[in-house]
Design a protein around this motif. Structure first.
Motif, short mmCIF file in Angstrom:
data_model
loop_
_atom_site.label_atom_id
_atom_site.label_comp_id
_atom_site.label_asym_id
_atom_site.label_seq_id
_atom_site.Cartn_x
_atom_site.Cartn_y
_atom_site.Cartn_z
N PHE A 68 -1.61 -2.98 -2.07
CA PHE A 68 -0.60 -3.44 -3.02
C PHE A 68 -1.03 -3.17 -4.45
CE2 PHE A 68 1.56 -6.52 -5.67
CZ PHE A 68 2.85 -6.49 -5.19
N VAL A 69 -2.24 -3.57 -4.82
CA VAL A 69 -2.67 -3.38 -6.22
C VAL A 69 -2.90 -1.90 -6.51
CG1 VAL A 69 -3.66 -5.68 -6.38
CG2 VAL A 69 -5.11 -3.78 -5.65
N HIS A 70 -3.25 -1.12 -5.48
CA HIS A 70 -3.38 0.32 -5.69
C HIS A 70 -2.03 0.92 -6.08
CE1 HIS A 70 -4.60 4.49 -5.10
NE2 HIS A 70 -3.56 4.65 -4.30
N ALA A 71 -0.96 0.44 -5.46
CA ALA A 71 0.37 0.93 -5.79
C ALA A 71 0.83 0.48 -7.17
CB ALA A 71 1.37 0.47 -4.73
N LEU A 98 12.38 4.51 3.99
CA LEU A 98 11.68 5.73 3.60
C LEU A 98 10.36 5.41 2.90
CD1 LEU A 98 14.59 8.01 2.34
CD2 LEU A 98 13.29 8.22 4.46
N ALA A 99 10.36 4.38 2.06
CA ALA A 99 9.12 3.98 1.39
C ALA A 99 8.08 3.53 2.41
CB ALA A 99 9.41 2.86 0.39
N ALA A 232 -7.31 -1.06 9.58
CA ALA A 232 -7.34 -1.51 8.19
C ALA A 232 -6.59 -0.55 7.28
CB ALA A 232 -8.79 -1.65 7.73
N VAL A 233 -6.70 0.74 7.55
CA VAL A 233 -6.00 1.73 6.72
C VAL A 233 -4.48 1.62 6.92
CG1 VAL A 233 -5.59 4.21 6.44
CG2 VAL A 233 -7.92 3.32 6.48
N VAL A 234 -4.05 1.39 8.14
CA VAL A 234 -2.62 1.18 8.38
C VAL A 234 -2.14 -0.07 7.64
CG1 VAL A 234 -0.89 0.63 10.14
CG2 VAL A 234 -2.61 2.39 10.58
N THR A 235 -2.94 -1.13 7.67
CA THR A 235 -2.60 -2.33 6.92
C THR A 235 -2.57 -2.06 5.43
OG1 THR A 235 -3.72 -3.62 8.64
CG2 THR A 235 -3.20 -4.76 6.59
N THR A 240 0.78 -1.09 0.41
CA THR A 240 1.40 -0.15 -0.54
C THR A 240 2.91 -0.14 -0.39
OG1 THR A 240 -0.58 1.26 -0.49
CG2 THR A 240 1.47 2.27 -1.25
N ALA A 241 3.38 -0.20 0.86
CA ALA A 241 4.82 -0.18 1.11
C ALA A 241 5.51 -1.40 0.52
CB ALA A 241 5.08 -0.10 2.61
N MET A 242 4.82 -2.52 0.44
CA MET A 242 5.41 -3.72 -0.16
C MET A 242 5.81 -3.47 -1.61
SD MET A 242 3.02 -6.78 1.37
CE MET A 242 3.83 -7.99 0.32
#
Length: 296
Positions: A68-71, A98-99, A232-235, A240-242
């Motif tokens: 999330f914070v990366h996005a 799509l996101a 963990a990477v999928v999570t 990011t999708a959030m």
């Protein structure tokens, strides 16, 4: 009509710039938070390796927060999604899907790249990072610019059709109550996101894996906790999708408000075409800014 379009363009330009430019405070905050969550992730991986029962939950939670914070910080996913939301009449739910697909595809590509590179090609972590930064990042930015160019071209064509002499004469003949051209129809201005456009959007975001995901997967491979690392990477991708989903909903709402505020049907169509042209131009500009920075 022209004054309305000029005012709309200025307003949308300001909105686009606010979307496309990260303030230094927000960017710095995002970097600091990413570092903090990276430390938590590294600690959770070590604890998981020793068999600590709570380590997996800590790893997944920190990975989602990192995503999330990366996005929030500088990146291309939210700008591309936001630009598409501003520039096309895509439904909010479809853009959210799509996101989500783009974020998960980016996570899966990171897993394939790292684990595949280690298993099949026996490359080093440094080589994987160099591949992501030196080759895949520029390719992603070029793809982003190409998507923006397509949006801008569609908007320009719709505007050209709206101001063509033949359409102006036809519109003036058909609508004696107002005596002026209404421009392209709403259906002409609306560009539905089809399979090819959706694939281009997903690939444009996914082609460059997140460096944080590479960092996590490298450690997980070396510690032989590879399934947990992949999870963990999928999570992280879901985190990011959030953020990108929030941008998607906001951009669609902003577009609807801007278009609806123009009033008449003809004004709506012209405003929609202008939006598409402006959003496409902003995406092209941002893509080349990122490309120039990656090649510097």
């Amino acid at each position: 009509m022209r004054l309305v379009l000029i005012a709309l363009t200025v307003a949308l330009g300001a909105a686009g710039l606010s979307l496309a430019v990260d303030t230094s405070e927000v960017g710095q905050w995002a970097v600091e938070q990413q570092r903090a969550f990276q430390n938590v992730i590294a600690g959770a991986l070590r604890a998981l390796r020793t068999g600590a029962p709570e380590a997996l939950a800590t790893l997944l939670g920190a990975s989602a927060a990192y995503g999330f914070v990366h996005a929030v910080g500088p990146g291309h996913g939210k700008y591309l999604v936001g630009g598409v939301g501003l520039g096309t009449a895509v439904p909010a739910l479809r853009l959210v899907v799509l996101a989500l697909a783009a974020s998960l595809a980016q996570a899966l590509w990171a897993i394939v790249l790292v684990y595949g590179g280690f298993f099949a090609l026996e490359v080093s972590a440094r080589q994987l990072t160099a591949l992501a930064e030196d080759w895949l990042a520029p390719a992603s930015y070029l793809a982003i610019s190409a998507i923006g160019a397509v949006l801008a071209l569609r908007g320009a064509r719709a505007l050209a059709r709206g101001f063509s002499p033949a359409r102006t004469a036809a519109a003036g003949h058909a609508h004696h109550d107002c005596g002026h051209a209404h421009g392209p129809s709403v259906d002409e201005a609306r560009q539905a996101t089809g399979l090819r456009e959706a694939a281009a959007l997903v690939l444009g975001i996914a082609v460059r894996p997140c460096t944080g995901a590479i960092f996590l997967l490298v450690i997980a491979w070396q510690m032989e906790i590879r399934v947990a690392g992949a999870a963990a990477v999928v999570t992280m991708g879901l985190g990011t999708a959030m953020l990108t989903s929030l941008v998607a909903v906001s951009s669609v709402a902003a577009r609807r408000i801007a278009v609806a505020s123009t009033g008449t049907r003809g004004s709506v169509a012209l405003a929609a075409s202008s939006l598409q042209l402006l959003a496409g131009a902003l995406i092209v500009w941002f893509g080349f800014v990122l490309l120039a920075a990656s090649l510097a």
